[in-house]
Motif scaffolding. Structure first.
Motif, PDB file in Angstrom:
ATOM      1  N   PRO A   1       0.488  -1.673   0.281  1.00 13.32           N
ATOM      2  CA  PRO A   1       0.107  -0.523  -0.106  1.00 13.32           C
ATOM      3  C   PRO A   1       0.362   1.420   0.099  1.00 13.32           C
ATOM      4  CG  PRO A   1      -0.913  -1.868   1.618  1.00 13.32           C
ATOM      5  CD  PRO A   1       0.598  -2.382   1.015  1.00 13.32           C
ATOM      6  N   VAL A   2       2.158   1.495   0.657  1.00 17.46           N
ATOM      7  CA  VAL A   2       2.910   2.626   0.767  1.00 17.46           C
ATOM      8  C   VAL A   2       3.038   2.709  -0.598  1.00 17.46           C
ATOM      9  CG1 VAL A   2       4.851   3.506   2.457  1.00 17.46           C
ATOM     10  CG2 VAL A   2       3.467   1.395   3.088  1.00 17.46           C
ATOM     11  N   VAL A   3       3.580   1.512  -1.585  1.00 19.56           N
ATOM     12  CA  VAL A   3       4.656   1.695  -2.854  1.00 19.56           C
ATOM     13  C   VAL A   3       4.468   2.627  -3.938  1.00 19.56           C
ATOM     14  CG1 VAL A   3       5.283   0.300  -4.938  1.00 19.56           C
ATOM     15  CG2 VAL A   3       5.785  -0.371  -1.939  1.00 19.56           C
ATOM     16  N   ARG A   4       2.718   1.590  -3.463  1.00 16.30           N
ATOM     17  CA  ARG A   4       0.681   2.517  -4.290  1.00 16.30           C
ATOM     18  C   ARG A   4       0.950   3.757  -4.284  1.00 16.30           C
ATOM     19  NH1 ARG A   4      -2.739  -2.796  -3.497  1.00 16.30           N
ATOM     20  NH2 ARG A   4      -1.841  -4.393  -5.023  1.00 16.30           N
ATOM     21  N   ALA A   5       0.984   4.299  -3.098  1.00 20.24           N
ATOM     22  CA  ALA A   5       0.719   5.515  -2.377  1.00 20.24           C
ATOM     23  C   ALA A   5       1.992   6.648  -3.081  1.00 20.24           C
ATOM     24  CB  ALA A   5       0.852   5.927  -1.189  1.00 20.24           C
ATOM     25  N   PHE A   6       2.842   5.649  -2.869  1.00 14.99           N
ATOM     26  CA  PHE A   6       4.196   6.732  -3.105  1.00 14.99           C
ATOM     27  C   PHE A   6       4.184   7.043  -4.866  1.00 14.99           C
ATOM     28  CE2 PHE A   6       8.495   6.968  -3.760  1.00 14.99           C
ATOM     29  CZ  PHE A   6       9.057   7.542  -3.179  1.00 14.99           C
ATOM     30  N   ILE A   7       3.783   6.153  -5.686  1.00 17.09           N
ATOM     31  CA  ILE A   7       4.662   5.990  -6.775  1.00 17.09           C
ATOM     32  C   ILE A   7       3.372   7.126  -7.408  1.00 17.09           C
ATOM     33  CG2 ILE A   7       4.085   4.336  -9.269  1.00 17.09           C
ATOM     34  CD1 ILE A   7       6.729   4.268  -7.859  1.00 17.09           C
ATOM     35  N   ALA A   8       1.618   6.307  -7.417  1.00 20.47           N
ATOM     36  CA  ALA A   8       0.596   7.298  -7.973  1.00 20.47           C
ATOM     37  C   ALA A   8       1.276   8.974  -6.928  1.00 20.47           C
ATOM     38  CB  ALA A   8       0.146   6.733  -6.797  1.00 20.47           C
ATOM     39  N   ASN A   9       1.705   9.757  -6.424  1.00 18.54           N
ATOM     40  CA  ASN A   9       2.536  10.553  -6.211  1.00 18.54           C
ATOM     41  C   ASN A   9       3.499  10.602  -6.804  1.00 18.54           C
ATOM     42  OD1 ASN A   9       0.128  10.844  -3.691  1.00 18.54           O
ATOM     43  ND2 ASN A   9       1.767  10.465  -2.219  1.00 18.54           N
TER      44      ASN A   9
ATOM     45  N   PHE B   1      22.995   5.736  19.128  1.00 22.98           N
ATOM     46  CA  PHE B   1      21.522   6.441  19.203  1.00 22.98           C
ATOM     47  C   PHE B   1      21.024   7.741  18.307  1.00 22.98           C
ATOM     48  CE2 PHE B   1      17.802   7.625  21.360  1.00 22.98           C
ATOM     49  CZ  PHE B   1      16.581   6.615  21.543  1.00 22.98           C
ATOM     50  N   ASP B   2      19.552   7.912  18.604  1.00 22.64           N
ATOM     51  CA  ASP B   2      19.914   9.560  18.407  1.00 22.64           C
ATOM     52  C   ASP B   2      18.283   9.772  17.672  1.00 22.64           C
ATOM     53  OD1 ASP B   2      19.685  12.448  17.912  1.00 22.64           O
ATOM     54  OD2 ASP B   2      21.680  12.298  16.751  1.00 22.64           O
ATOM     55  N   ALA B   3      17.481  11.208  18.021  1.00 25.36           N
ATOM     56  CA  ALA B   3      16.311  11.401  17.214  1.00 25.36           C
ATOM     57  C   ALA B   3      16.377  10.835  15.525  1.00 25.36           C
ATOM     58  CB  ALA B   3      16.413  12.496  17.521  1.00 25.36           C
ATOM     59  N   PHE B   4      15.269  10.507  14.963  1.00 26.95           N
ATOM     60  CA  PHE B   4      14.967  10.378  13.773  1.00 26.95           C
ATOM     61  C   PHE B   4      14.781  11.242  13.098  1.00 26.95           C
ATOM     62  CE2 PHE B   4      12.973   7.992  10.054  1.00 26.95           C
ATOM     63  CZ  PHE B   4      13.370   7.987   9.804  1.00 26.95           C
ATOM     64  N   HIS B   5      15.276  11.939  11.989  1.00 29.22           N
ATOM     65  CA  HIS B   5      15.040  13.082  11.113  1.00 29.22           C
ATOM     66  C   HIS B   5      14.510  12.536   9.607  1.00 29.22           C
ATOM     67  CE1 HIS B   5      16.276  15.589  14.132  1.00 29.22           C
ATOM     68  NE2 HIS B   5      17.863  14.843  14.230  1.00 29.22           N
ATOM     69  N   PRO B   6      13.226  12.519   8.915  1.00 29.86           N
ATOM     70  CA  PRO B   6      13.123  12.533   8.066  1.00 29.86           C
ATOM     71  C   PRO B   6      13.583  12.422   6.793  1.00 29.86           C
ATOM     72  CG  PRO B   6      10.875  12.303   9.220  1.00 29.86           C
ATOM     73  CD  PRO B   6      11.773  13.060   9.809  1.00 29.86           C
ATOM     74  N   ASP B   7      13.886  13.672   6.797  1.00 28.53           N
ATOM     75  CA  ASP B   7      14.457  14.165   5.428  1.00 28.53           C
ATOM     76  C   ASP B   7      15.572  13.989   5.937  1.00 28.53           C
ATOM     77  OD1 ASP B   7      15.472  16.043   7.799  1.00 28.53           O
ATOM     78  OD2 ASP B   7      15.507  17.257   7.091  1.00 28.53           O
ATOM     79  N   ARG B   8      16.239  13.903   6.851  1.00 29.81           N
ATOM     80  CA  ARG B   8      18.265  13.569   6.938  1.00 29.81           C
ATOM     81  C   ARG B   8      17.820  11.859   6.192  1.00 29.81           C
ATOM     82  NH1 ARG B   8      20.209  15.867  12.470  1.00 29.81           N
ATOM     83  NH2 ARG B   8      19.500  17.940  11.870  1.00 29.81           N
TER      84      ARG B   8
ATOM     85  N   GLU C   1      11.350  14.489  -1.204  1.00 27.69           N
ATOM     86  CA  GLU C   1      10.041  15.276  -0.815  1.00 27.69           C
ATOM     87  C   GLU C   1       9.050  14.527  -0.469  1.00 27.69           C
ATOM     88  OE1 GLU C   1       8.994  18.486  -3.289  1.00 27.69           O
ATOM     89  OE2 GLU C   1      10.569  19.518  -2.885  1.00 27.69           O
ATOM     90  N   GLU C   2       8.757  12.618  -1.809  1.00 25.74           N
ATOM     91  CA  GLU C   2       7.907  12.145  -0.758  1.00 25.74           C
ATOM     92  C   GLU C   2       8.405  11.168  -0.221  1.00 25.74           C
ATOM     93  OE1 GLU C   2       4.521  11.607  -2.281  1.00 25.74           O
ATOM     94  OE2 GLU C   2       4.739  13.888  -3.385  1.00 25.74           O
ATOM     95  N   LEU C   3      10.210  10.673  -1.005  1.00 24.97           N
ATOM     96  CA  LEU C   3      10.473   9.810   0.602  1.00 24.97           C
ATOM     97  C   LEU C   3       9.732  10.786   2.602  1.00 24.97           C
ATOM     98  CD1 LEU C   3      13.855   8.167  -1.163  1.00 24.97           C
ATOM     99  CD2 LEU C   3      11.754   7.456   0.395  1.00 24.97           C
ATOM    100  N   VAL C   4      10.584  12.025   2.580  1.00 22.26           N
ATOM    101  CA  VAL C   4      10.612  12.717   3.711  1.00 22.26           C
ATOM    102  C   VAL C   4       9.220  12.590   4.346  1.00 22.26           C
ATOM    103  CG1 VAL C   4      10.480  14.926   4.898  1.00 22.26           C
ATOM    104  CG2 VAL C   4      12.223  14.011   2.677  1.00 22.26           C
ATOM    105  N   GLY C   5       7.656  12.319   2.896  1.00 22.44           N
ATOM    106  CA  GLY C   5       6.772  12.138   3.506  1.00 22.44           C
ATOM    107  C   GLY C   5       6.245  10.471   4.116  1.00 22.44           C
ATOM    108  N   ILE C   6       7.001  10.273   3.364  1.00 21.41           N
ATOM    109  CA  ILE C   6       6.059   8.295   3.943  1.00 21.41           C
ATOM    110  C   ILE C   6       7.049   7.917   5.390  1.00 21.41           C
ATOM    111  CG2 ILE C   6       5.092   7.306   1.492  1.00 21.41           C
ATOM    112  CD1 ILE C   6       8.344   5.816   1.836  1.00 21.41           C
ATOM    113  N   LEU C   7       7.990   8.822   5.026  1.00 20.26           N
ATOM    114  CA  LEU C   7       9.188   8.722   6.966  1.00 20.26           C
ATOM    115  C   LEU C   7       8.138   9.758   7.794  1.00 20.26           C
ATOM    116  CD1 LEU C   7      12.521   8.449   4.945  1.00 20.26           C
ATOM    117  CD2 LEU C   7      11.801   6.729   6.351  1.00 20.26           C
ATOM    118  N   GLY C   8       7.713  10.344   7.737  1.00 21.97           N
ATOM    119  CA  GLY C   8       6.198  10.823   9.016  1.00 21.97           C
ATOM    120  C   GLY C   8       6.955  12.345   8.544  1.00 21.97           C
ATOM    121  N   GLY C   9       7.393  12.773   7.439  1.00 25.26           N
ATOM    122  CA  GLY C   9       7.385  14.480   7.076  1.00 25.26           C
ATOM    123  C   GLY C   9       8.486  15.279   8.211  1.00 25.26           C
TER     124      GLY C   9
END
Length: 515
Positions: free
Chosen positions: A46-54, A284-291, A80-88
């Protein structure tokens, strides 16, 4: 973990280079390759389908059709779409208005909750908090003892009134720990709970009872990033059975395909908050979707690298080293300084991991993975076998001195000779970086800039390029070159601000260190 995905995406984008305009077929072919790459990485369907569609929808839009470089704009969209599915955006911990803040860890057995409790405790201590680890895993053999050992290594306190191994009431321990934290002035309580090999009613009920007794401000679901699609299924079961506020990925340094990490945030609606990427308590560190998206696309993670540098290098020391490198072509920079810089960089972590944060390093990841971390120790032994005068003036090191140094450090004479030669080359390179601008606070970090020589070389190569004899074709080439220069002036090679080094190439001077 994301090496395979990164390689596939890089190969896909390479096919787009040089295209002045993207056809419908180009977009479809690119989307198909991205879909295969994501599915091979074990990303949920489902994630792949949404990602490719966008991606396809945006790639067919105005932002690509009217872009100076459509191919680079597609890469920007994928980023930008990768950042989105990783949580923004990065999700931060919520702290209670009236301490203590209670953080409950939940997850299956073997996910790494106990070790992660120590890592989180150490991280919070570094943020200025006073954490308390609470042993509520009273089923697993030696779980209480393990938490005590981890807490001691992390330098934080532990509350373990029950011996465990099947003895004690975890719900009562959780309830009592809050009062204990208040009386002892701990402002954060981290509750380590029991897990099971699989989802069952007993596990869910105990987790729910601990949740009701401790009233946690944050419930963090700890998931093993290496278990693939099961991670998503388990996360959904915990979300529906107990509920959680955020996700912590453990074992992110493993060799699995990593699709779970790209799926959990999108499927559960809960963001990834922390990531554990090694066995040490500091990994161990905070998770940054953009990084993380930037790393997957082999665009580096310079922000994290700079943050680690700032933690390790003091401004005073950095300024002192920079002034030495900038003066007299770096001749004031001695082997003692060189050793101090190497040891400071070593404190930041694995050399391979640090180099992996630089843009474009995916192209030479085999060499990076083969770096022997013990080389730093051998180099230190050689330098410490020298006299103070030899360290200050390495030009005086002749054959007899090399033999004595080699004997004292337990290496071959050729190793001493190579080190001195590498020092002069590194000093020259770092001097250029110090004069032309390298990484803030890290004058001794190699590979952070090409230097003027490389720029001149590139200009010379560009001048030598043959031009078409066809006037119309030559005009089109000149317009394309002007567009590329305008794009480079506005931002990065991928159209991303503050990411102007996507065409990163390892300096010639540093390639000698990779051999």
């Amino acid at each position: 973990m994301f090496d395979t995905l990164s390689d596939r995406l890089s190969a896909t984008f390479k096919n787009l280079r040089g295209k002045g305009r993207l056809s419908e077929a180009d977009i479809d072919a690119t989307a198909r390759e991205i879909r295969i790459a994501l599915l091979e990485a074990d990303v949920a369907l489902p994630v792949v389908r949404a990602f490719i569609a966008n991606v396809k929808e945006r790639a067919r839009g105005v932002e690509v059709s009217q872009a100076l470089n459509p191919a680079q704009q597609v890469v920007k969209i994928v980023n930008e779409e990768l950042v989105g599915i990783l949580g923004g955006e990065t999700r931060r911990l919520r702290f209670a208005k009236n301490p203590p803040t209670v953080i409950m860890l939940a997850g299956l057995q073997g996910a790494g909750k106990t070790t992660l409790a120590g890592k989180l405790g150490r991280w919070l201590k570094g943020q200025g908090h006073s954490p308390l680890l609470v042993a509520c895993d009273l089923q697993r053999p030696n779980a209480v003892n393990q938490l005590s050992v981890v807490a001691d290594r992390a330098g934080v306190a532990v509350y373990a009134p029950e011996p465990g191994n099947g003895v004690g009431d975890p719900v009562q321990v959780a309830k009592d720990s809050i009062e204990h934290a208040r009386s002892k002035q701990f402002d954060v309580v981290i509750v380590d709970t029991a897990g099971r090999l699989g989802i069952d009613q007993e596990l869910m009920q105990q987790a729910a009872d601990i949740r009701d007794a401790a009233s946690p401000d944050e419930i963090l679901f700890v998931v093993d990033a290496m278990i693939g699609q099961d991670a998503v299924n388990t996360a959904e079961a915990f979300r529906d059975g107990v509920g959680f506020d955020g996700v912590v990925l453990s074992k992110l340094d493993g060799d699995a395909r990593g699709g779970a990490a790209l799926s959990i945030a999108h499927v559960t609606g809960k963001q990834i908050m922390f990531a554990s990427n090694g066995e040490k308590l500091d990994d161990f560190d905070a998770f940054h979707p953009d990084r993380m998206a930037s790393r997957i696309l082999d665009m580096g993670d310079l922000l994290t690298l700079i943050e680690q540098a700032e933690k390790t290098f003091s401004q005073e020391e950095a300024a002192k080293m920079a002034s030495k490198l900038a003066s007299s072509k770096g001749k004031d920079f001695t082997l003692d300084d060189f050793l101090a810089q190497m040891e400071q960089v070593r404190k930041m972590g694995s050399i391979s991991k640090l180099l992996g944060m630089l843009p474009g390093m995916g192209q030479i990841k085999d060499q990076i993975n083969n770096i022997d971390e013990r080389d730093v120790d051998r180099t230190a032994a050689i330098i410490k076998s020298m006299t103070p005068k030899e360290r200050a003036e390495p030009t005086i090191i002749n054959g007899s001195r090399r033999a004595r140094i080699a004997k004292g450090s337990g290496v071959e004479v050729s190793a001493v000779k190579n080190l001195v030669e590498r020092f002069f080359e590194a000093r020259k390179m770092m001097s250029k970086m110090a004069q032309g601008g390298g990484m803030p606070g890290m004058p001794g970090m190699p590979g952070m800039g090409g230097g003027p020589g490389r720029q001149k070389k590139q200009v010379k190569q560009a001048k030598g390029k043959r031009k078409s004899g066809n006037p119309m074709k030559r005009k089109a080439e000149e317009q394309a070159a002007a567009a590329r220069r305008a794009q480079a002036a506005q931002g990065g090679a991928l159209g991303l601000p503050a990411q102007d080094d996507k065409n990163f190439e390892l300096p010639d001077e540093f390639k000698k260190f990779m051999g």
